[in-house]
Design an enzyme around this catalytic site. Structure first.
Site, PDB file in Angstrom:
ATOM      1  N   CYS A 379       0.833  -1.207   0.000  1.00 30.63           N
ATOM      2  CA  CYS A 379       0.000   0.000   0.000  1.00 30.63           C
ATOM      3  C   CYS A 379       0.869   1.258   0.000  1.00 30.63           C
ATOM      4  CB  CYS A 379      -0.980  -0.026   1.168  1.00 30.63           C
ATOM      5  SG  CYS A 379      -2.333   1.152   0.977  1.00 30.63           S
ATOM      6  N   HIS A 505      -3.461  -4.841   0.162  1.00 27.81           N
ATOM      7  CA  HIS A 505      -2.978  -5.385   1.440  1.00 27.81           C
ATOM      8  C   HIS A 505      -3.031  -6.914   1.411  1.00 27.81           C
ATOM      9  CE1 HIS A 505      -2.678  -1.688   3.909  1.00 27.81           C
ATOM     10  NE2 HIS A 505      -3.638  -1.231   3.121  1.00 27.81           N
ATOM     11  N   GLU A 507      -1.550  -8.951   3.189  1.00 29.38           N
ATOM     12  CA  GLU A 507      -1.447  -9.533   4.538  1.00 29.38           C
ATOM     13  C   GLU A 507      -2.796  -9.948   5.101  1.00 29.38           C
ATOM     14  OE1 GLU A 507      -1.446  -4.961   5.312  1.00 29.38           O
ATOM     15  OE2 GLU A 507      -0.836  -6.377   3.747  1.00 29.38           O
TER      16      GLU A 507
END
Length: 531
Positions: A379, A505, A507
Site C-alpha cells: 500500500c 494489502h 497480509e
C-alpha cells in the site's frame, strides 16, 4: 445452528480473540462449518478512524468493512470468509437505533436500551452465521463489569432464553494471577468475575483460565465449586511456548472441543489435527534463517502491523525458515540507512497514513533498490517505491505524493479525479476486494500462478497514470492493473532480484497453513539473497 458466546473477566487483553479463533479451528477440524464475529462495546461506529496506538491495525474484509483486528485472527485460524455482519460496535448499534427512531419505525414508542438496543444486537447474532453454518462463535470485547458492555450481555442472556440453552454455550475467559511473594496462583479474581456474570443472569458453561503456571487439581476443584462449572470444564490456558499457532493443540489437549460437542449435542468425529501439528513442527524446527526489516512509524506497537508480522511468519513456515523480524523506525534510519539495513536479507515497508517517517521509508526503498536487497512494499510501501524511483531513476526531482506535498511539481501519487468529490468519511477510500490482472512476465504472476487475482484495499491515493509512460520508459514494470478503472496495482523492477510493491494489502489473506503467495515468494527471495 449452535451459538457460542465468549466473554472475559478480571483484565483486558486476555486473549479472548485467539481463544475464539483456536476453538473455531478445533471445530473445523472436526468437520463443522464455523463462523466467528466480534462485538465491541466502544462507541466508535467502526475502528476505521481510530489511531493504531489506540486500537492496533484496522483489519479490512472483502466487502470493504473496516473491522477489529481480532477478525484477522478469525480468518487466519479458520476457513470462513467474514463480512461486515461479523463486527458490531456500540456506536453502530446506537446509530441503527437512532436512525430507526428518526424514521418513525418505532411508531412513537419510548426508545430504550431494553428492548430496542438489545433487539438490534440479537438481530446481528441471528445474521452473523448463515444458512450453511453449524456453529457461530461470538466474542464480546472488554471485561465483565464494564458499563458499556451491559447491553450486549443482556442481549446474550435474552438470546439464550429465546433459542434454548441446548443450543447456546457460554465460555468465560479469566485470569489466574501468580503472586510471586506467595508462590501461588490466586483464584479469587476469577470467582469474582464469574459472580458478576451470574448477577447479570449468565452462567458460564466453560471457564478458560489464562495462567503462567500450571493449575493444580485442587485449583480446578475449587474453581468448579465456587464458579458452578464442572471440574472437567475448567480449562487451563497457559502461555504458549513458541507461537500463537500452538494454541489449538493446547486447547485440544484440554479437551475443550469435546466439551463443546457434548454440550451442544453435535455429531462431529474427532480429528488428528495433522495440519496444526505440521504448522507447529515447522515453527519449532525450521531448516533456514533470515532477517527481514520492517520499516514503519508504529514500530513500537506490536498490534499496529499485526497482519503483516503474521504473514511474514506464515511465509517462514511455508519456506521452512525462521524469520527474525527487525523493527525499524523510519524516522531513525533516514540519515544513515546503511547503518540499519546493510545486514538484512529483505526489506518490507507496510501501509500507513500521513507524512511522518516518509523520507526514511524512501531512503529504505532506495537502499533496497541500489543494493539488490529483496523489497516488498504494501500500500503506502508501493507509493514510497514509486516516489523513490521517480526521483532517483526517472529524474523527476522532488517527486512526491499530494498526500505529503499538495504542491509537488511531480505528483506521481495522487487522488484520482473521479474520487476528489467524495468527501464523506471513507467515501474517497478504495476499500475491500478489487480485481487485478497480472503481467505475464512479472514476479507477481510467477508467485500467484494465475492471471486474475482479487485483493483487499484500504487507501485514498493512487499511482498517477499521467506519469505511467515516463516511469515505464525509465525501467519500472507495471506488474498488475485494475481492469475496471485502469489503476496501477503492482510495480516491479525487472532487473532486480525481487522488487515488488503492491497497492493492496495481501497480509489480510494469509494463513499459517496457506501463506500468501507474495509473502512466500518474498521470503524465498530473501533466502536466495542470503546465500
Amino acid at each position: 445452528m449452535k451459538y457460542i458466546f465468549v466473554t472475559g473477566g478480571v483484565v483486558s487483553s486476555l486473549g479472548k480473540g485467539l481463544t475464539s479463533a483456536a476453538l473455531g479451528a478445533l471445530l473445523e477440524q472436526r468437520g463443522l462449518k464455523v463462523r466467528l464475529q466480534k462485538f465491541d462495546p466502544y462507541l466508535n461506529v467502526d475502528p476505521g478512524t481510530m489511531s493504531p496506538f489506540q486500537h492496533g491495525e484496522v483489519y479490512v474484509l472483502n466487502d470493504g468493512a473496516e473491522t477489529d483486528l481480532d477478525l484477522g485472527h478469525y480468518e487466519r485460524f479458520t476457513s470462513g470468509e467474514l463480512s461486515r455482519l461479523n463486527n458490531l460496535t456500540s456506536g453502530k448499534v446506537y446509530e441503527t437505533v437512532l436512525a430507526k427512531e428518526r424514521r418513525g419505525d418505532y411508531l412513537g414508542a419510548t426508545v430504550q436500551v431494553i428492548p430496542h438496543v438489545t433487539n438490534v444486537i440479537k438481530e446481528r447474532i441471528y445474521q452473523g452465521g448463515g444458512d450453511d453454518v453449524d456453529v457461530l462463535i461470538t466474542e464480546l470485547g472488554g471485561t465483565i463489569g464494564d458499563i458499556e458492555g451491559l447491553p450486549f450481555l443482556e442481549a446474550m442472556r435474552q438470546f439464550a432464553l429465546e433459542v434454548g440453552r441446548d443450543d447456546v454455550l457460554f465460555i468465560h475467559c479469566t485470569l489466574l494471577p501468580y503472586l510471586k511473594a506467595a508462590g501461588e496462583l490466586k483464584t479469587k479474581p476469577s470467582q469474582q468475575s464469574v459472580a458478576k456474570l451470574r448477577e447479570i443472569g449468565i452462567q458460564a458453561d466453560i471457564l478458560v483460565c489464562r495462567t503462567e503456571e500450571p493449575m493444580t487439581n485442587e485449583m480446578r476443584q475449587k474453581l468448579s465449586m465456587f464458579c458452578n462449572v464442572p471440574a472437567k470444564a475448567v480449562i487451563e490456558e497457559m502461555d504458549v511456548e513458541t507461537s500463537i499457532y500452538e494454541l489449538p493443540l493446547a486447547l485440544k489437549a484440554e479437551k475443550i472441543d469435546d466439551l463443546v460437542i457434548e454440550h451442544l449435542k453435535l455429531d462431529a468425529p474427532d480429528s488428528d489435527m495433522k495440519v496444526w501439528h505440521d504448522v507447529v513442527r515447522r515453527l519449532k524446527a525450521p531448516s533456514h534463517k533470515v532477517e527481514i526489516g520492517v520499516v514503519g512509524k508504529y514500530i513500537e506497537l506490536q498490534d499496529a502491523y499485526k497482519s503483516v508480522y503474521e504473514s511474514i511468519l506464515h511465509a517462514g513456515i511455508s519456506n521452512d525458515t525462521n524469520v527474525r523480524i527487525v523493527r525499524l523506525d523510519a524516522e531513525v534510519i533516514e540519515n544513515d540507512p546503511a547503518k540499519y539495513l546493510s545486514t538484512l536479507d529483505g526489506i518490507l515497508i507496510p501501509g500507513g497514513f500521513g507524512d511522518r517517517g516518509t523520507e526514511g521509508k524512501i531512503a529504505a526503498a532506495q537502499y533496497a533498490r541500489e543494493n539488490n536487497i529483496p523489497y516488498f512494499g504494501l500500500c503506502l510501501g508501493m507509493q514510497i517505491a514509486v516516489i523513490e524511483y521517480a526521483r532517483n531513476v526517472a529524474k523527476l526531482e522532488a517527486a512526491n505524493s499530494t498526500e505529503f506535498d499538495p504542491k509537488t511539481k511531480f505528483p506521481v501519487i495522487d487522488i484520482m479525479e473521479d474520487q476528489k468529490d467524495l468527501t464523506t468519511k471513507g467515501g474517497n477510500m478504495r476499500l475491500g476486494a478489487c480485481p487485478c490482472e497480472l503481467a505475464d512476465d512479472s514476479f507477481s504472476f510467477h508467485a500467484y500462478g494465475k492471471k486474475l487475482i482479487h485483493e483487499r484495499h484500504r487507501h485514498r491515493y493512487e499511482f498517477n497514470n499521467a506519469y505511467r509512460d515516463q516511469l515505464v520508459a525509465a525501467g519500472l514494470r507495471i506488474g498488475g492493473i485494475n481492469p475496471e478503472r485502469d489503476l496501477v496495482e503492482i510495480v516491479e523492477i525487472p532487473d532486480h532480484p525481487w522488487f515488488v510493491a503492491v497497492q493492496f494489502h495481501p497480509e489480510f489473506k494469509s494463513k499459517p497453513n496457506a501463506a500468501h503467495p507474495l509473502f512466500a515468494n518474498f521470503i524465498a527471495s530473501a533466502l536466495k539473497y542470503k546465500k
